[in-house]
Design a protein around this motif. Structure first.
Motif, PDB file in Angstrom:
ATOM      1  N   LYS A  76       0.808  -1.218   0.000  1.00  0.00           N
ATOM      2  CA  LYS A  76       0.000   0.000   0.000  1.00  0.00           C
ATOM      3  C   LYS A  76       0.844   1.272   0.000  1.00  0.00           C
ATOM      4  N   ALA A  80       0.715   4.331  -3.357  1.00  0.00           N
ATOM      5  CA  ALA A  80      -0.262   5.355  -2.952  1.00  0.00           C
ATOM      6  C   ALA A  80      -0.618   6.276  -4.112  1.00  0.00           C
ATOM      7  N   PRO A  89      -5.438   4.658  -7.153  1.00  0.00           N
ATOM      8  CA  PRO A  89      -5.293   4.484  -5.704  1.00  0.00           C
ATOM      9  C   PRO A  89      -6.635   4.294  -4.981  1.00  0.00           C
ATOM     10  N   GLY A  90      -7.649   5.030  -5.383  1.00  0.00           N
ATOM     11  CA  GLY A  90      -8.961   4.880  -4.750  1.00  0.00           C
ATOM     12  C   GLY A  90      -9.560   3.503  -4.976  1.00  0.00           C
ATOM     13  N   ARG A  92      -7.858   0.761  -5.541  1.00  0.00           N
ATOM     14  CA  ARG A  92      -7.080  -0.200  -4.747  1.00  0.00           C
ATOM     15  C   ARG A  92      -7.485  -0.134  -3.274  1.00  0.00           C
ATOM     16  N   HIS A  93      -7.771   1.067  -2.784  1.00  0.00           N
ATOM     17  CA  HIS A  93      -8.228   1.221  -1.400  1.00  0.00           C
ATOM     18  C   HIS A  93      -9.526   0.433  -1.200  1.00  0.00           C
ATOM     19  N   ARG A  96      -8.775  -3.273  -1.145  1.00  0.00           N
ATOM     20  CA  ARG A  96      -8.168  -3.674   0.135  1.00  0.00           C
ATOM     21  C   ARG A  96      -9.238  -3.801   1.218  1.00  0.00           C
ATOM     22  N   ARG A  97     -10.174  -2.880   1.223  1.00  0.00           N
ATOM     23  CA  ARG A  97     -11.259  -2.921   2.200  1.00  0.00           C
ATOM     24  C   ARG A  97     -12.097  -4.190   1.999  1.00  0.00           C
TER      25      ARG A  97
END
Length: 173
Positions: A76, A80, A89-90, A92-93, A96-97
């Protein structure tokens, strides 16, 4: 497209950066993937969106896209910014969640354990002969269907379909 600095943490050694026999588009043209939609760097929003779409098209045809996405999700702090495996990046966030929701807060360790178990099974399979009944099935299959053929390279239409699936999955995330 990571800009590694001495103060940045090292990548997780359990998930090596994907390598391919030949240079990928991100290695030949890294500026295309150096895209932060919040900072358009002189681009108009439309030009930035076109660059993002071109980066995604390149990623959809890449043989290392799955390994690249996994590496980007696990590392991560190193990802970034920029586009990795056709994701921002958004996105991937959000992925991940979803992984944390599905596998728990230690999802990286879970993935590493699964990879290690898969590699152990593959290694054991190389050194363990098939039982006679399974060897007969393999022989019959070869006799009826001929030798195993390698999969052909993806056509432009298959690449387009893969890209649309990737985009649909990212939108669902």
């Amino acid at each position: 497209m990571s800009r590694t600095h001495p103060t940045e943490p090292a990548p997780d050694p359990r998930f090596p950066f994907p390598h391919t026999p030949g240079p990928t588009r991100c290695r030949r043209d890294p500026a295309l993937f150096d895209l932060d939609l919040g900072d358009l760097s002189g681009d108009t929003k439309e030009a930035a969106q076109q660059r993002l779409e071109e980066a995604r098209r390149s990623c959809s045809a890449c043989p290392a896209v799955t390994a690249c996405l996994r590496w980007a999700l696990v590392n991560k702090t190193l990802t970034a910014e920029n586009v990795f495996a056709g994701t921002t990046p958004g996105q991937r966030h959000a992925l991940r969640r979803r992984l944390a929701d599905r596998l728990g807060p230690d999802w990286v360790d879970v993935l590493a354990a699964r990879d290690q178990a898969r590699h152990a099974r593959a290694e054991a399979a190389r050194h363990t002969p098939l039982p006679v009944s399974q060897a007969r099935i393999v022989d019959l299959d070869r006799e009826l269907n001929g030798p195993l053929r390698l999969l052909p390279q993806l056509t432009a239409e298959e690449q387009r379909l893969n890209r649309s699936r990737l985009v649909a999955g990212l939108k669902a995330a």
